[in-house]
Design a protein around this motif. Sequence first.
Motif, mmCIF file in Angstrom:
data_model
loop_
_atom_site.group_PDB
_atom_site.id
_atom_site.type_symbol
_atom_site.label_atom_id
_atom_site.label_comp_id
_atom_site.label_asym_id
_atom_site.label_seq_id
_atom_site.Cartn_x
_atom_site.Cartn_y
_atom_site.Cartn_z
ATOM 1 N N LEU A 1 11.486 1.142 -15.029
ATOM 2 C CA LEU A 1 12.518 0.833 -13.987
ATOM 3 C C LEU A 1 11.801 -0.137 -12.764
ATOM 4 N N VAL A 2 12.209 -1.025 -12.383
ATOM 5 C CA VAL A 2 11.623 -2.229 -11.653
ATOM 6 C C VAL A 2 12.307 -2.287 -10.362
ATOM 7 N N ASN A 3 11.538 -2.200 -9.145
ATOM 8 C CA ASN A 3 12.094 -2.533 -8.019
ATOM 9 C C ASN A 3 11.191 -2.965 -6.782
ATOM 10 N N ALA A 4 11.505 -3.352 -5.709
ATOM 11 C CA ALA A 4 10.424 -3.862 -4.671
ATOM 12 C C ALA A 4 10.500 -2.843 -3.549
ATOM 13 N N LEU A 5 9.575 -2.539 -2.878
ATOM 14 C CA LEU A 5 9.532 -1.678 -1.628
ATOM 15 C C LEU A 5 9.131 -2.457 -0.380
ATOM 16 N N GLN A 6 9.509 -2.281 0.645
ATOM 17 C CA GLN A 6 9.084 -2.793 1.962
ATOM 18 C C GLN A 6 7.972 -1.750 2.590
ATOM 19 N N LEU A 7 6.799 -2.011 2.906
ATOM 20 C CA LEU A 7 5.963 -0.787 3.270
ATOM 21 C C LEU A 7 5.925 -0.959 4.739
ATOM 22 N N ASP A 8 5.592 0.286 5.205
ATOM 23 C CA ASP A 8 5.392 0.405 6.857
ATOM 24 C C ASP A 8 3.891 -0.185 7.154
ATOM 25 N N ALA A 9 2.883 0.051 6.247
ATOM 26 C CA ALA A 9 1.638 -0.362 6.438
ATOM 27 C C ALA A 9 1.314 -1.493 5.538
ATOM 28 N N PRO A 10 0.342 -2.509 5.953
ATOM 29 C CA PRO A 10 -0.089 -3.378 4.737
ATOM 30 C C PRO A 10 -0.691 -2.703 3.555
ATOM 31 N N HIS A 11 -0.625 -3.592 2.590
ATOM 32 C CA HIS A 11 -0.966 -2.868 1.135
ATOM 33 C C HIS A 11 -2.631 -3.673 1.171
ATOM 34 N N SER A 12 -3.138 -4.338 2.002
ATOM 35 C CA SER A 12 -4.376 -4.925 1.655
ATOM 36 C C SER A 12 -4.578 -5.611 0.276
ATOM 37 N N GLY A 13 -3.796 -5.927 -0.475
ATOM 38 C CA GLY A 13 -3.926 -6.443 -1.742
ATOM 39 C C GLY A 13 -4.401 -5.699 -2.740
ATOM 40 N N VAL A 14 -4.055 -4.292 -2.675
ATOM 41 C CA VAL A 14 -4.671 -3.422 -3.601
ATOM 42 C C VAL A 14 -3.522 -3.202 -4.729
ATOM 43 N N ALA A 15 -3.871 -3.313 -6.143
ATOM 44 C CA ALA A 15 -2.979 -2.968 -7.227
ATOM 45 C C ALA A 15 -3.337 -1.528 -7.626
ATOM 46 N N HIS A 16 -2.382 -0.840 -7.805
ATOM 47 C CA HIS A 16 -2.690 0.626 -8.356
ATOM 48 C C HIS A 16 -1.923 0.784 -9.659
ATOM 49 N N GLN A 17 -2.533 1.420 -10.635
ATOM 50 C CA GLN A 17 -1.890 1.965 -11.924
ATOM 51 C C GLN A 17 -2.106 3.535 -11.983
ATOM 52 N N VAL A 18 -0.773 4.080 -11.763
ATOM 53 C CA VAL A 18 -0.759 5.624 -11.751
ATOM 54 C C VAL A 18 -0.323 6.127 -13.007
ATOM 55 N N PHE A 19 -1.025 6.763 -13.898
ATOM 56 C CA PHE A 19 -0.735 7.444 -15.356
ATOM 57 C C PHE A 19 -0.006 8.720 -15.206
ATOM 58 N N LEU A 20 1.315 8.747 -15.396
ATOM 59 C CA LEU A 20 2.015 9.963 -15.315
ATOM 60 C C LEU A 20 2.572 10.233 -16.706
ATOM 61 N N PRO A 21 2.928 11.656 -16.887
ATOM 62 C CA PRO A 21 3.369 12.149 -18.383
ATOM 63 C C PRO A 21 4.488 11.278 -18.854
ATOM 64 N N GLY A 22 5.543 10.686 -17.889
ATOM 65 C CA GLY A 22 6.743 9.896 -18.622
ATOM 66 C C GLY A 22 6.238 8.573 -18.793
ATOM 67 N N GLY A 23 5.121 8.058 -18.350
ATOM 68 C CA GLY A 23 4.678 6.865 -18.499
ATOM 69 C C GLY A 23 3.878 6.324 -17.284
ATOM 70 N N PRO A 24 3.315 5.042 -17.197
ATOM 71 C CA PRO A 24 2.556 4.597 -16.263
ATOM 72 C C PRO A 24 3.416 3.934 -15.142
ATOM 73 N N VAL A 25 2.956 4.029 -13.774
ATOM 74 C CA VAL A 25 3.554 3.475 -12.694
ATOM 75 C C VAL A 25 2.816 2.302 -12.001
ATOM 76 N N ALA A 26 3.224 1.103 -11.977
ATOM 77 C CA ALA A 26 2.320 -0.028 -11.302
ATOM 78 C C ALA A 26 2.815 -0.290 -10.075
ATOM 79 N N ILE A 27 1.959 -0.397 -9.064
ATOM 80 C CA ILE A 27 2.254 -0.722 -7.556
ATOM 81 C C ILE A 27 1.554 -2.106 -7.447
#
Length: 406
Positions: free
Chosen positions: A190-216
């Motif tokens: 599932l792919v979408n974009a989010l507008q954040l309230d606070a700056p992301h500072s260029g950090v990429a996250h990979q969160v491993f969840l049981p249904g599959g990974p989520v990349a930010i």
Amino acid sequence: MEQDVIIAGGGLNGPALALALAQAGFHVTLVDARPDGARAAEGFDGRAYALALASQRLLAALGVWPEVAREATAIEAIRTSDGVPQGASVPFFLSFDRGELDEGPMGFLLEDRYLHKALVAAIAAEPKIRRLSGVSVVAQEAGPEAISVTLSTGEGLSARLLVGCDGRGSGVAGRAGIRRQGWGYGQTALVNALQLDAPHSGVAHQVFLPGGPVAILPLSRDRVSIVWSEEERAAARIRDLPDSDYLDLLMEKIGHLTGPAQLTGDRFSYPLSLSLAESYIAPRVALAGDAAHGIHPIAGQGLNLGLRDVAALAEVLADARARGEDLAAGNVLERYQTWRRFDATSLALGMDVVNRLFSNHSPLARGLRGLGMRAVAALDAPRRSFIREAAGLSGELPRLLQGRRL
Ligand SMILES: Cc1cc2nc3c(=O)[nH]c(=O)nc-3n(C[C@H](O)[C@H](O)[C@H](O)COP(=O)(O)OP(=O)(O)OC[C@H]3O[C@@H](n4cnc5c(N)ncnc54)[C@H](O)[C@@H]3O)c2cc1C
């Protein structure tokens, strides 16, 4: 005029290869089934690419990077965490920071709509490329001197070499008798974009969840791109939710990392599968990009792998011509295949294992991945090789990936 090379497929790898070859002096025809402008349309594709540093260097060598640099976001840090079903996350177990790589940031985030548009504009300015859009390659026949190609318009063309950059369902591969291996992951991205309230500072996250990974993935103007892999039935239910419920569910999983956020732009979904061509070459035919290897997007490496094919193939062909060899001689194409196939297959299967190990919450799998990740985090050598791999700097690099022109 007889062309040196015909490329079927005007996604991203086809145009990049056309530019690389034209800049090396070849005459190229690029044929894309998709009509002109379709891909540039707002809402065409939510995809953003985590481009490894080596891919960025290739785009710079092709002269495309200055046109997209303003829209690209440098990856300042990567954080991975092992999520639990309720949404709370254990602390990051693997983190990398920009300062750990001497050469610069590990990579950049760039949206498809900017990258494709810049490639098309560079092609329009290149007299050695003829570009046809809304036209398909429908037949091909390899002969001793050339390969003949028939287009959906009825026009016939011939060239020394036909390259299939026509994606996972590659017709070029099928017509050349190249079979494919692979399997579905039973997952949808599932792919979408989010507008954040606070700056992301260029950090990429990979969160491993049981249904599959989520990349930010950090985009320009404090937006992030989300690639949320879920088991396919769950994904179908989530896809059909209204925006507000979809956002609530997403925030339960990643809100602790992003802070408050709003959906921006359209939502997309992609079924996930592995699709590997059994060979990258056939008489007067070569495959590159997803036509050769369609992989799981877990570490955002699909396009990076394709651009490595582009750089290697362009270099092999330029060197063959300098030596006076037939561009499509068996030994020339074999050089390309030897250079690329092992790297692409091992990465594809590596991503497959990581996805299986992380997309479940059995205590054994959790224990194993915790152990593995802590070992990578603690030991200097695996850590360094992980960073260089993510930046695309490991292995024998073709000249374009070093930022040098052919
Ligand atoms: C959700 C998701 C997220 C991803 N994120 C990343 C990432 O962060 N980083 C990364 O590196 N990769 C990523 N990827 C992978 C990346 O999107 C692909 O590897 C890449 O787009 C493949 O490009 P391609 O040019 O090889 O093929 P495609 O984009 O599939 O293009 C093929 C083209 O060929 C044309 N075509 C087909 N048949 C014919 C024919 N007969 N004649 C002429 N033309 C034809 C089609 O119209 C199409 O334009 C992601 C993939 C997904 C699904």
